[in-house]
Design an enzyme around this catalytic site. Sequence first.
Site, PDB file in Angstrom:
ATOM      1  N   HIS A  78       0.864  -1.179   0.000  1.00  0.00           N
ATOM      2  CA  HIS A  78       0.000   0.000   0.000  1.00  0.00           C
ATOM      3  C   HIS A  78       0.902   1.231   0.000  1.00  0.00           C
ATOM      4  O   HIS A  78       0.759   2.103  -0.831  1.00  0.00           O
ATOM      5  CB  HIS A  78      -0.943  -0.019   1.218  1.00  0.00           C
ATOM      6  CG  HIS A  78      -1.897   1.142   1.246  1.00  0.00           C
ATOM      7  ND1 HIS A  78      -2.913   1.266   2.155  1.00  0.00           N
ATOM      8  CD2 HIS A  78      -1.969   2.256   0.476  1.00  0.00           C
ATOM      9  CE1 HIS A  78      -3.582   2.405   1.930  1.00  0.00           C
ATOM     10  NE2 HIS A  78      -3.028   3.022   0.928  1.00  0.00           N
ATOM     11  N   GLU A 132       0.699   8.166  -3.623  1.00  0.00           N
ATOM     12  CA  GLU A 132       1.663   7.717  -2.605  1.00  0.00           C
ATOM     13  C   GLU A 132       2.906   8.597  -2.595  1.00  0.00           C
ATOM     14  O   GLU A 132       3.412   8.963  -1.541  1.00  0.00           O
ATOM     15  CB  GLU A 132       2.040   6.246  -2.830  1.00  0.00           C
ATOM     16  CG  GLU A 132       0.898   5.270  -2.549  1.00  0.00           C
ATOM     17  CD  GLU A 132       0.378   5.352  -1.118  1.00  0.00           C
ATOM     18  OE1 GLU A 132       1.190   5.362  -0.179  1.00  0.00           O
ATOM     19  OE2 GLU A 132      -0.856   5.425  -0.946  1.00  0.00           O
ATOM     20  N   HIS A 136       3.006  11.025   0.606  1.00  0.00           N
ATOM     21  CA  HIS A 136       3.963  10.469   1.583  1.00  0.00           C
ATOM     22  C   HIS A 136       5.425  10.613   1.155  1.00  0.00           C
ATOM     23  O   HIS A 136       6.266  11.048   1.932  1.00  0.00           O
ATOM     24  CB  HIS A 136       3.650   8.987   1.826  1.00  0.00           C
ATOM     25  CG  HIS A 136       2.270   8.744   2.344  1.00  0.00           C
ATOM     26  ND1 HIS A 136       1.904   9.023   3.638  1.00  0.00           N
ATOM     27  CD2 HIS A 136       1.160   8.258   1.736  1.00  0.00           C
ATOM     28  CE1 HIS A 136       0.617   8.707   3.821  1.00  0.00           C
ATOM     29  NE2 HIS A 136       0.147   8.244   2.679  1.00  0.00           N
TER      30      HIS A 136
END
Length: 243
Positions: A78, A132, A136
């Site tokens: 993930h 992502e 992040h």
Amino acid sequence: MKAKDLYSPRPKYMAKSGCSFILVELLLLQCLSHLTISFGQGYDFFYFVQQWPGSYCDTKKSCCYPTTGKPPANFTIHGLWPNYNNGSYPSNCNADSPYNATKISDLLGKMEVDWPTLACPTNDGTRFWTHEWEKHGTCSETVLDQHSYFEAALNIKNKVNILKVLEDAGIKPDDTFYKERQIREAIKAGIGYTPAITCNTDPTKNRQLSEIYLCVDASGKDLIECPKFPNRCKRPPLQFPIF
Ligand SMILES: *[C@@H]1O[C@H](CO)[C@@H](O)[C@H](O)[C@H]1NC(C)=O
Ligand SMILES: *[C@@H]1O[C@H](CO)[C@@H](O)[C@H](O)[C@H]1NC(C)=O
Ligand SMILES: *[C@@H]1O[C@H](CO)[C@@H](O)[C@H](O)[C@H]1NC(C)=O
């Protein structure tokens, strides 16, 4: 000029003060690099989060297989998320650093297998990887550039074969129910680090094993014991659905 003078050969009686100057300089350097380690990077550790595709798909919302085909019946990535020791996390740290597939073209083949999207509508994963990286990845950019970031996540995934560890402990994705503690202890015994297990709910309200969190040091290389766990799913037993 002054600095150069200090480094030039000096009479013997000056050796002592020259020595202490170097010591002060070393201490200063050490201090500066320590500051960089504790503040400059902007996070303390990573969560490395893997999802079970069977649980992602077995929901009211359901899922869509990527254009590259049905992902393997395996845990998939993930994300690799920079986090603070206090439990909160930085996000969207650099709007000037967009996701750029050209930078990771050599990794895309692996990403399709190990980091596939299951979001609808069907797509090739670009949207997932963009999210992502931008949410992040940009927050650990002082340590890992875009290529190193995606590569770090792929490397960790290949170091820990969670599915095998679970299967060796008799925990199989066959719709059976297992206690969270049983899953957690099997992983701890198999890889040496305590995971956190999260769950979601299927359309008939069964709780199922959704994601597995492991912690990675700030370099993005080595697993560590988690400084802080996310909320884990304790009861009731969790279904491990077929995919
Ligand atoms: C957690 O730590 C970070 C970094 O030290 C800090 O910026 C943030 O405000 C802290 N958050 C909370 C909720 O304490
Ligand atoms: C993407 O990265 C490549 C290789 O570093 C670079 O040449 C290109 O300009 C970048 N594209 C964008 C839109 O930033
Ligand atoms: C599952 O992923 C691991 C890496 O985490 C890999 O070593 C293993 O071969 C994969 N198994 C299957 C069945 O795809």
